[in-house]
Design a protein around this motif. Structure first.
Motif, mmCIF file in Angstrom:
data_model
loop_
_atom_site.group_PDB
_atom_site.id
_atom_site.type_symbol
_atom_site.label_atom_id
_atom_site.label_comp_id
_atom_site.label_asym_id
_atom_site.label_seq_id
_atom_site.Cartn_x
_atom_site.Cartn_y
_atom_site.Cartn_z
ATOM 1 N N UNK A 80 0.013 -4.937 -12.454
ATOM 2 C CA UNK A 80 1.349 -4.508 -12.842
ATOM 3 C C UNK A 80 2.033 -3.946 -11.612
ATOM 4 N N UNK A 81 2.631 -2.757 -11.749
ATOM 5 C CA UNK A 81 3.201 -2.081 -10.588
ATOM 6 C C UNK A 81 2.820 -0.605 -10.629
ATOM 7 N N UNK A 82 2.757 0.005 -9.457
ATOM 8 C CA UNK A 82 2.658 1.455 -9.388
ATOM 9 C C UNK A 82 3.726 1.961 -8.429
ATOM 10 N N UNK A 83 4.424 2.984 -8.890
ATOM 11 C CA UNK A 83 5.561 3.528 -8.161
ATOM 12 C C UNK A 83 5.068 4.628 -7.227
ATOM 13 N N UNK A 84 5.358 4.448 -5.953
ATOM 14 C CA UNK A 84 4.839 5.372 -4.947
ATOM 15 C C UNK A 84 5.417 6.781 -5.084
ATOM 16 N N UNK A 390 5.056 20.078 -7.074
ATOM 17 C CA UNK A 390 5.081 20.225 -8.523
ATOM 18 C C UNK A 390 5.591 19.014 -9.273
ATOM 19 N N UNK A 391 6.295 18.107 -8.588
ATOM 20 C CA UNK A 391 7.017 17.039 -9.293
ATOM 21 C C UNK A 391 6.476 15.635 -9.050
ATOM 22 N N UNK A 392 5.637 15.451 -8.033
ATOM 23 C CA UNK A 392 5.163 14.111 -7.684
ATOM 24 C C UNK A 392 4.013 13.707 -8.604
ATOM 25 N N UNK A 393 4.261 12.726 -9.461
ATOM 26 C CA UNK A 393 3.298 12.322 -10.482
ATOM 27 C C UNK A 393 3.045 10.811 -10.391
ATOM 28 N N UNK A 394 1.925 10.351 -10.970
ATOM 29 C CA UNK A 394 1.676 8.907 -10.991
ATOM 30 C C UNK A 394 2.578 8.199 -11.989
ATOM 31 N N UNK A 395 2.898 6.950 -11.709
ATOM 32 C CA UNK A 395 3.633 6.106 -12.645
ATOM 33 C C UNK A 395 3.156 4.669 -12.461
ATOM 34 N N UNK A 396 2.478 4.156 -13.481
ATOM 35 C CA UNK A 396 1.945 2.797 -13.478
ATOM 36 C C UNK A 396 2.514 2.056 -14.681
ATOM 37 N N UNK A 397 2.992 0.836 -14.459
ATOM 38 C CA UNK A 397 3.561 0.027 -15.534
ATOM 39 C C UNK A 397 2.831 -1.312 -15.566
ATOM 40 N N UNK A 398 2.215 -1.604 -16.699
ATOM 41 C CA UNK A 398 1.461 -2.843 -16.882
ATOM 42 C C UNK A 398 2.117 -3.614 -18.017
ATOM 43 N N UNK A 399 2.671 -4.776 -17.702
ATOM 44 C CA UNK A 399 3.474 -5.485 -18.697
ATOM 45 C C UNK A 399 3.391 -6.989 -18.478
ATOM 46 N N UNK A 404 7.100 -10.032 -14.618
ATOM 47 C CA UNK A 404 7.665 -9.158 -13.608
ATOM 48 C C UNK A 404 7.755 -9.858 -12.251
ATOM 49 N N UNK A 405 8.798 -9.530 -11.515
ATOM 50 C CA UNK A 405 8.996 -10.066 -10.173
ATOM 51 C C UNK A 405 8.334 -9.208 -9.108
ATOM 52 N N UNK A 406 7.731 -8.101 -9.519
ATOM 53 C CA UNK A 406 7.055 -7.203 -8.590
ATOM 54 C C UNK A 406 5.601 -7.037 -9.036
ATOM 55 N N UNK A 407 4.740 -6.684 -8.081
ATOM 56 C CA UNK A 407 3.356 -6.363 -8.433
ATOM 57 C C UNK A 407 2.795 -5.406 -7.393
ATOM 58 N N UNK A 408 1.860 -4.591 -7.842
ATOM 59 C CA UNK A 408 1.188 -3.664 -6.941
ATOM 60 C C UNK A 408 2.077 -2.513 -6.501
ATOM 61 N N UNK A 409 1.815 -2.002 -5.315
ATOM 62 C CA UNK A 409 2.534 -0.836 -4.796
ATOM 63 C C UNK A 409 4.014 -1.123 -4.621
ATOM 64 N N UNK A 410 4.838 -0.185 -5.099
ATOM 65 C CA UNK A 410 6.283 -0.281 -4.946
ATOM 66 C C UNK A 410 6.786 1.007 -4.298
ATOM 67 N N UNK A 411 7.225 0.880 -3.068
ATOM 68 C CA UNK A 411 7.700 2.040 -2.316
ATOM 69 C C UNK A 411 9.158 2.311 -2.677
ATOM 70 N N UNK A 412 9.342 2.726 -3.939
ATOM 71 C CA UNK A 412 10.680 3.015 -4.450
ATOM 72 C C UNK A 412 10.657 4.376 -5.137
ATOM 73 N N UNK A 413 11.820 4.822 -5.552
ATOM 74 C CA UNK A 413 11.971 6.109 -6.226
ATOM 75 C C UNK A 413 12.166 5.902 -7.719
ATOM 76 N N UNK A 414 11.499 6.727 -8.517
ATOM 77 C CA UNK A 414 11.663 6.671 -9.970
ATOM 78 C C UNK A 414 11.546 8.069 -10.546
#
Length: 543
Positions: A80-84, A390-399, A404-414
């Motif tokens: 899927x993707x994981x948001x850095x 205090x605010x940096x948390x994991x975010x993984x999306x498997x769908x 999806x047009x993306x996979x793996x590590x995504x160096x983006x903000x969410x």
């Protein structure tokens, strides 16, 4: 021969039609959000931090003994993707409000656990402004508008749980935990010589902790609107079979998942898509009732879990066996040592269980699974406005269903606020333009050639504001950091003291971020609910 072949073809077609009917009639994907408790991104191995938390009380370590092992989270993150860089709030209640509403604190008014905006309720009493009053388009109501059956499982930490839009619930602990006679694993506040003290009701001994009703071993569990229950809320165990099997070996996270899977099965059989909001306690500290005599400096913050083992692509769980009473217990080698790493390992096991259940139901290609957490780790980042601890948390999306047009590590903000509008997009729900939403749906980023998701992310801690872009971050203390490159520990960004030493893009981004902050900076001027409450709100609609 021809008739036999024709018969087989007809059977095949019939089975195919049956299989299609067992999918949700709407064709919409099922949605499962697993919202973990007090887990920083650095604790999840795929984030690559050189430092993580250690038992018993937290702090920094690079000892691999205390590193979580997450083969399943790794797999779904890569497939899927994981948001850095995903941000929540600094502590649970405002984060859960953000997740529930897709809004920041200036709208829902839950600025911190002990700093909530107030209103005058229908009885004329002053109280904290309920989320469902100030932000009626909760994640559950959004899902319901899209035709989903909805379940809330796990931690609540919000009153009025029956008003958020969930059809059913299984809560640990329950909302009426004082009525639970099945477990004496409680830390209760009592009066002694006119002074408030805390008592471990299992041993009768005064303790230095906080009031709680156990949610791990021998848990306090309550059901809401469960089929067969005699009332809207019912304490579990509630059947002769569950009462006979309940005991010291009963583990709260397992019970939650049992009811989640029961709900999924029923709704799948009805041909209805399901939305599961699973707010697990795993990651959160809790009183270790099996080892109550250890002093507070060496007391285990994260009690052990049932033992699990990953072998040849499968998890195997050891059935817990625990004997004893009154604070003297023997776990017979069936419970792990304590530590947040063991909690994360158990989350990984439960994510594997989810995937196996999806396969069993035949919905593995029609379900979106989102894994994230509410704030930083206790003893490290929780309640901290410093840098992004205090605010940096994991975010993984498997769908798999989204192409999806993306996979793996995504160096983006969410942002955690992005989950609600993402649910709306998945369910084909239109949120009215007049209703402020601060989150941005992840769907365009996940399914198109869009390179970035957000240009900036925001958070809050009481009156403090945190904001960052791709190059610059301001923390709650007002320090400005260069975040254009990630340090090995995910946190030690260089502080910008000399603006002549940074690039033009840093300077321009800083100016833009400073111009964004005033619209959210309402802690002092609009701390509480508007007079008279929210007023009329436009309804949700299908697109």
């Amino acid at each position: 021969m021809f008739r036999s072949i024709l018969l087989l073809l007809m059977i095949g077609v019939s089975l195919s039609i049956y299989s299609q009917k067992k999918k949700s009639k709407s064709g919409k994907p099922n949605i499962v959000v697993v919202f973990a408790d007090d887990i920083s991104a650095r604790e999840i191995p795929i984030y690559g931090s050189s430092v993580w938390s250690k038992p018993p009380q937290g702090g920094d370590t690079s000892d691999p003994i205390y590193r979580a092992k997450t083969p399943v989270l790794d797999k779904i993150a890569n497939e899927g993707v994981w948001i850095k860089t995903a941000w929540a709030s600094t502590v649970c209640m405002p984060s859960r409000a953000m997740m529930m509403t897709g809004r920041f604190g200036h709208v829902h008014k839950w600025w911190n656990n002990k700093d909530k905006g107030t209103w005058i309720n229908e009885d004329g009493k002053k109280e904290a402004w309920p989320i469902y009053e100030g932000s009626p388009h909760t994640n559950a109501f959004v899902a319901k508008a899209g035709g989903y059956a909805t379940l809330w499982a796990g931690k609540t930490q919000m009153s009025g749980v029956d008003k958020f839009g969930f059809d059913e619930g299984v809560f640990t602990p329950g909302v009426h935990e004082e009525n639970n006679a099945y477990s004496d694993f409680k830390i209760l506040q009592k009066k002694k010589n006119g002074k408030s003290i805390l008592i471990n009701t299992d041993t009768g001994v005064e303790v230095d902790y906080y009031q709680q009703f156990g949610w791990y071993w021998q848990p306090h569990v309550e059901l809401m609107n469960h089929p067969g229950s005699k009332s809207q809320f019912e304490i579990w165990p509630n059947t002769p079979e569950s009462k006979a099997s309940y005991g010291l070996h009963t583990y709260g996270p397992d019970i939650e998942l049992d009811f989640v899977f029961d709900f999924m099965e029923r709704k799948h059989q009805e041909g209805k898509p399901f939305f599961v909001y699973h707010t697990t306690h795993l990651g959160h500290d809790g009183w270790d009732f099996f080892s109550p005599d250890i002093n507070k400096n060496t007391r285990q913050k994260w009690p052990g879990t049932p033992k699990i083992e990953w072998v040849n692509g499968k998890y195997y769980r050891t059935e817990p066996k625990i004997t004893g009473d009154n604070g003297k217990y023997n776990t017979h080698g069936t419970v792990t040592e304590g530590g947040i790493h063991t909690h994360i390992n158990y989350i990984d096991y439960q994510i594997w269980q989810y995937l196996e259940k999806f396969k069993e139901l035949g919905v593995e290609d029609n379900t979106v699974l989102i894994f994230c957490a509410d704030n930083g780790t206790s003893g490290y980042g929780k309640n901290s406005p410093i840098s992004q601890k205090g605010v940096h948390v994991p975010l993984i999306i498997y769908a798999p269903c989204l192409s999806m047009t993306k996979s793996g590590e995504q160096d983006v903000l969410a942002n955690i606020a992005d989950i609600l509008p993402t649910i709306a997009d998945l369910g084909g729900v239109k949120i009215p333009d007049s209703y402020e939403i601060n989150g941005e749906s992840l769907m365009p980023f996940l399914t198109t050639n869009k390179k970035e998701h957000r240009k900036w992310i925001y958070s809050y801690h009481k009156e403090m504001q945190l904001i960052r872009g791709k190059n610059v971050m301001k923390d709650g203390k007002g320090k400005i950091y260069d975040v254009s490159k990630y340090p090995d520990d995910l946190i030690s960004f260089p502080v910008i003291n000399d603006w002549s030493a940074v690039s033009e893009k840093h300077i321009n981004e800083h100016k833009k971020l400073q111009n964004i902050l005033p619209q959210f900076n309402l802690h002092k001027t609009a701390h509480d609910a508007p007079i008279g409450g929210l007023g009329e709100v436009e309804p949700l609609r299908l697109k």
